[in-house]
Each structure stands twice: as C-alpha cells, then as structure tokens.
Design a protein around this motif. Structure first.
Motif, PDB file in Angstrom:
ATOM      1  N   UNK A  90       1.293  -1.355  -0.334  1.00 36.43           N
ATOM      2  CA  UNK A  90       0.450   0.325  -0.074  1.00 36.43           C
ATOM      3  C   UNK A  90       0.791   0.610   0.065  1.00 36.43           C
ATOM      4  N   UNK A  91       0.584   2.484  -0.597  1.00 32.75           N
ATOM      5  CA  UNK A  91       1.019   3.888  -0.450  1.00 32.75           C
ATOM      6  C   UNK A  91       0.179   5.023  -1.369  1.00 32.75           C
ATOM      7  N   UNK A  92       0.849   6.077  -1.842  1.00 30.21           N
ATOM      8  CA  UNK A  92      -0.687   6.910  -2.166  1.00 30.21           C
ATOM      9  C   UNK A  92      -0.654   6.317  -3.203  1.00 30.21           C
ATOM     10  N   UNK A 130      10.042   1.402   6.007  1.00 33.47           N
ATOM     11  CA  UNK A 130      10.931   2.299   5.275  1.00 33.47           C
ATOM     12  C   UNK A 130      10.256   3.676   4.968  1.00 33.47           C
ATOM     13  N   UNK A 131       9.207   3.956   4.849  1.00 34.54           N
ATOM     14  CA  UNK A 131       8.341   5.335   3.736  1.00 34.54           C
ATOM     15  C   UNK A 131       7.574   6.183   4.909  1.00 34.54           C
ATOM     16  N   UNK A 132       7.032   6.705   4.983  1.00 38.90           N
ATOM     17  CA  UNK A 132       6.025   7.562   5.992  1.00 38.90           C
ATOM     18  C   UNK A 132       6.180   7.316   7.698  1.00 38.90           C
ATOM     19  N   UNK A 133       5.095   7.343   7.901  1.00 36.74           N
ATOM     20  CA  UNK A 133       5.317   8.071   9.375  1.00 36.74           C
ATOM     21  C   UNK A 133       4.322   6.153   9.657  1.00 36.74           C
ATOM     22  N   UNK A 134       4.372   7.188  11.423  1.00 35.47           N
ATOM     23  CA  UNK A 134       3.423   5.092  12.094  1.00 35.47           C
ATOM     24  C   UNK A 134       2.440   5.449  11.537  1.00 35.47           C
ATOM     25  N   UNK A 135       1.914   6.915  12.031  1.00 39.00           N
ATOM     26  CA  UNK A 135       0.273   7.428  11.482  1.00 39.00           C
ATOM     27  C   UNK A 135      -0.817   6.780  10.124  1.00 39.00           C
ATOM     28  N   UNK A 174       5.705  -4.395  -5.479  1.00 42.88           N
ATOM     29  CA  UNK A 174       5.757  -3.323  -4.449  1.00 42.88           C
ATOM     30  C   UNK A 174       5.658  -2.133  -4.935  1.00 42.88           C
ATOM     31  N   UNK A 175       6.456  -1.486  -5.999  1.00 41.02           N
ATOM     32  CA  UNK A 175       6.468   0.072  -6.353  1.00 41.02           C
ATOM     33  C   UNK A 175       5.106  -0.419  -7.273  1.00 41.02           C
ATOM     34  N   UNK A 176       5.105  -1.433  -8.025  1.00 37.40           N
ATOM     35  CA  UNK A 176       3.993  -1.667  -8.983  1.00 37.40           C
ATOM     36  C   UNK A 176       2.515  -1.204  -8.411  1.00 37.40           C
ATOM     37  N   UNK A 177       2.295  -1.280  -6.891  1.00 39.27           N
ATOM     38  CA  UNK A 177       0.926  -1.353  -6.444  1.00 39.27           C
ATOM     39  C   UNK A 177       1.522   0.161  -5.553  1.00 39.27           C
ATOM     40  N   UNK A 178       1.937   0.607  -4.938  1.00 43.03           N
ATOM     41  CA  UNK A 178       1.892   1.989  -3.845  1.00 43.03           C
ATOM     42  C   UNK A 178       2.515   2.874  -4.879  1.00 43.03           C
ATOM     43  N   UNK A 179       3.427   3.007  -5.400  1.00 42.03           N
ATOM     44  CA  UNK A 179       3.157   4.436  -6.357  1.00 42.03           C
ATOM     45  C   UNK A 179       2.703   4.454  -7.390  1.00 42.03           C
ATOM     46  N   UNK A 180       2.509   3.221  -8.421  1.00 41.11           N
ATOM     47  CA  UNK A 180       1.876   2.700  -9.586  1.00 41.11           C
ATOM     48  C   UNK A 180       0.885   3.797 -10.236  1.00 41.11           C
ATOM     49  N   UNK A 181       0.809   3.126 -11.517  1.00 42.84           N
ATOM     50  CA  UNK A 181       0.031   3.862 -12.205  1.00 42.84           C
ATOM     51  C   UNK A 181      -1.727   2.805 -12.521  1.00 42.84           C
TER      52      UNK A 181
END
Length: 479
Positions: free
Chosen positions: A16-18, A42-47, A317-324
């Motif tokens: 998960x990601x943006x 590795x990315x983002x904050x606890x919240x 990984x990045x495919x779903x967290x930040x991918x298009x």
C-alpha cells in the motif's frame, strides 16, 4: 447449483502507498483478489501505516474477506549521504572516497559521507562496493581513519542516499535498529498479522525479533527476508527460526550476483517448503507496470516460474504503492498465477515421499492430501486452532482446494499467506460432534464450494486448543 471457478492457489501480496489511499482503489484491490497487504515501514510515518491498516480492517469487515496485514521493517539499510548538487557522474577509473566522518550534505565529485559508522571496520582492501542496487561498483583500495578510498569499476550517475551493499556480504550491521523496535510497537498496535525482518544475519536476529514482537503484545508471524549473502550458507537455521521466509531478490541479487539469483531462489523455496515454512517471492516481479498497463513477457515468465517453483505468495512493491495501474497489476498477476497452476506438472508432488512422518498431525495432513490427489474429492476442510494442519497440507502440490475452518478471525488472517488455503470463519461447537461437520458443509453449500454428491475430506482433532492436535480424517459425501 453452479460450482464456482477453481480459486487461485498462489497468494498475492500488494504494498500500500499513495496510489492505493483512495478508498475506491483499495476496494478494487480487494475485488481483484489481493490476499495480504504490505505496509512498508521504510517510507512514511507511523500514522500513515495506522491509517492504512484501519482502512483495510474496515473494508475486510464490510466485504467479509480475510486480508492479512504485513508490517515490513526497514532494517539497517546502509546508504551514502547527500551531495551538495544532488548527484554526481562517475566514470570508470575515477578515484572516489566514502568518508564516514564527512558532513552528511557536502558530498562532491571526490567524496561522500555514509550513514553506517562501522563501514570502514567491516571492509577489507579489494572488496567491491555495490551502490544503487549494483548500478555503481567501487573497489576499495585503501581504508584508514574511517575513509575508504576507492576506484570506480562501473560508473554512472550517483545521487543522494543510495544504498550500499558489499559483493559477497559481510557487513555486520544489526538487523534490528532503534527505528525497527519502534516499528514493532506500531505493528502490535495495528494488530499486524505478519512482521518482516530486513537483513537478518541468522537465527539469532529472528529469535530477538520474536522476543520483541511478543513483548509488544503481538502474535504476528515472523517473516525473515533473505537478502544477505551469508544467510544462504545457514538457510536451514534461519528458516527454522522463522514462520515465513521472503526471497528478497533486490539486495540478495546485488550481494550474490544476478547470475546466481535464480538458483538461490529455487533453493530457498525448496528448502522452506521441505521444512513446512511458507515462502514469499518478491522484488521487481511486475516492475514495468509502474508505468505501463500490461507486463513484459519476461515478467510473465518470472511470475510463472516462481509459481512453478512452489512459492506460497508473490509480492508487488512499487507496482501498487506508487504505480499508475495498481489494480490492473494485481489482476494481471492473478491471471498468470491461475494459468500456471492449471498445468498438470504443478498439481503433482513428491513431498515427503519416502520420508518419515514426525507427528500424528503431519501424518493426518499428508494422508488427506494423498487421498485427495487420488480420488474425486471436491475439497479438503481442516478444522484447526493454529493453522498448522492446513500449512502442512499446502506443502503438497494439488489441484484440490484446502479450507481452514477456524473460529478466530486473527488466525484466519494468518493463513491467508499459505498457498492453496482459504480461511472460513465458523463458530465451532464441540469439535467431535456430527453437527460441526453439517455446519461446515452447509457453509460450503452457501459459498457454492460443493454440490450434492460431492466428496469432502475433513480433518479434525478431538482436543481443541491443542497445537498439533489433529488426529482424525473422514470423507463425507454431501447430501
């Protein structure tokens, strides 16, 4: 009654990601068939992680789908510091210094700082340093007073905060940093189902992680990420100290060399399965779909090979967290897995053939799979308190679906990672009574898993709440 299409056996882990924060995108990921979501610490904050976990739990409750949560700790990722200009260009033959005492933001064409204070202690003259996942290669020529003077072997663009590996491994950095220890507390607070430890050096690191996880009040299963070269030589020990292992092909490939990676992946999967441990294959599986709506043919073959090797899960990984195209990526991966599983060679198994069963529950589990593979059985249903019986069953390749019947939602989420195992939550009464089998069959009918006259194998234990208590098997025909 129309029987549902045979379910995909290989599980999909999506980070998960943006790109997935939109509630509609997350909902579509559920519909596409994601089994476990990964929170990358590795990315983002606890919240950020707390909010995403809450969204997953809420959607699971609405949809009735058990989706696990994997908290992936950052670990001691060793990085160079920053350049005053943001990046430099290195050419083969250039002289370049890594200085652990240098200010973290004044790197230039000749030198750069480093976040890892013991780098100079761990290295020897002649060692090759792999920067930016091996895109830049330096050879250590002189080491003194925290300064590593190098010659550039492979040049290119080098920018801020890129990772450092040593070819062949050997860095002594502890697997669990202070940040990771805080991350374990966060994982416990969100009731993560799995906690992944990055860069473990051996069983001792996993034993320490387990103690910290238990002390934090968590019952999460531990994932050992295999990404250090030296771990390959102690594979059995680290597997036995873990609940799940991950073939973390990025850093592992840098340390052992790309040419050695395919054989290492096959060995890790084979050894893990032989020791009744689940395994995840990860890193760049559908990398091109970060930008493109369809995978490359090479990526299709990569996923298919991992499925044929017997991996429990494949990870994005990045495919779903930040991918298009996060949803399209999960769908594409699901199609590849399903088609690969239909090949007859992927429904045959010699697991434990000629071996000795060590426990009664193992004997029952593998006997059930043998019967299923040699009769016209529609499904296998394992009454289980811990998930260990369906895990053992899932080590045997088969086309017959395995259903873990549980009365604990938390255990339901833990078995989501096991290949070919689907959790079914049923409020169980007395384990040995005929009613419990009737209740299970009624639920299977409702879910369109079985039809009249179908055969179902049931395994159960007379003693509930006892780990490894499965001691009986019966075959029931649906009336």
């Amino acid at each position: 009654m129309k029987k549902e299409k045979k379910a995909r056996r290989t599980k999909i882990v999506a980070t998960l990601g943006p790109a997935t924060d939109d509630p509609n995108v997350l909902k579509r990921l559920f519909e596409a068939g994601v089994d476990v979501v990964r929170l990358n610490f590795s990315h983002g904050e606890a919240q950020d992680h707390i909010a995403r976990a809450q969204a997953v739990r809420s959607l699971s409750k609405k949809t009735g789908r058990h989706v696990g949560i994997l908290a992936d700790l950052q670990g001691p990722k060793i990085r160079i510091a920053r350049f005053s200009a943001g990046h430099i260009m290195l050419a083969k033959g250039d002289h370049f210094r890594i200085d652990i005492n240098l200010d973290e933001s004044i790197g230039d064409q000749l030198q750069v700082g480093c976040s890892y204070a013991d780098l100079a202690v761990d290295l020897s003259v002649g060692d090759q340093l792999m920067l930016d996942d091996g895109r830049i290669v330096l050879e250590a020529k002189k080491i003194a007073d925290g300064k590593i003077d190098c010659t550039v072997v492979v040049g290119g663009k080098l920018s801020d905060n890129k990772g450092i590996n040593v070819q062949g491994g050997g860095l002594s950095a502890s697997a669990l940093t202070d940040k990771d220890k805080l991350g374990i507390i966060t994982a416990a607070n969100i009731e993560a189902d799995f906690v992944a430890v990055s860069f473990p050096r051996g069983a001792d690191d996993m034993n320490l992680a387990r103690k910290l996880v238990i002390d934090a009040g968590s019952k999460a299963l531990l994932v050992a990420k295999i990404e250090r070269a030296e771990v390959i030589d102690q594979l059995e020990q680290i597997i036995d100290a873990s609940d799940i292992v991950m073939v973390a092909r990025g850093d592992l490939g840098v340390e052992i060399g790309d040419a050695n990676l395919p054989a290492a992946q096959k060995r890790i999967i084979r050894v893990a399965r032989s020791r009744n441990t689940a395994v995840i294959t990860a890193t760049q599986m559908m990398e091109s779909m970060i930008e493109n709506s369809i995978p490359t043919r090479a990526e299709v073959f990569d996923v298919a090979n991992a499925v044929s090797d017997g991996t429990d899960a494949v990870m994005l990984s990045a495919e779903t967290s930040v991918g298009k195209y996060p949803v399209e990526t999960v769908k594409a991966m699901g199609r590849i897995c399903s088609e690969t599983e239909r090949q007859p060679s992927n429904q045959l198994s010699d697991h434990q053939v000629g071996g000795q069963f060590e426990t009664i529950d193992e004997a029952i589990a593998l006997s059930a799979m043998y019967v299923a593979n040699h009769t016209d059985v529609r499904a296998i249903a394992a009454f289980t308190d811990s998930g260990s019986t369906p895990l053992r069953m899932s080590r045997v390749s088969s086309g017959v679906p395995i259903f873990a019947i549980l009365n604990d939602a938390a255990i339901c989420r833990r078995v989501t990672i096991f290949r070919g195992v689907t959790p079914v939550l049923i409020a169980l009464q007395q384990r040995g009574s005929p009613d419990v089998f009737k209740d299970a069959i009624d639920e299977f009918k409702r879910l369109k898993i079985v039809d009249v006259h179908d055969l179902v194998i049931f395994t159960a234990g007379e003693l509930t709440g006892i780990h490894g208590g499965t001691n009986s098997m019966k075959i029931i025909q649906v009336e």
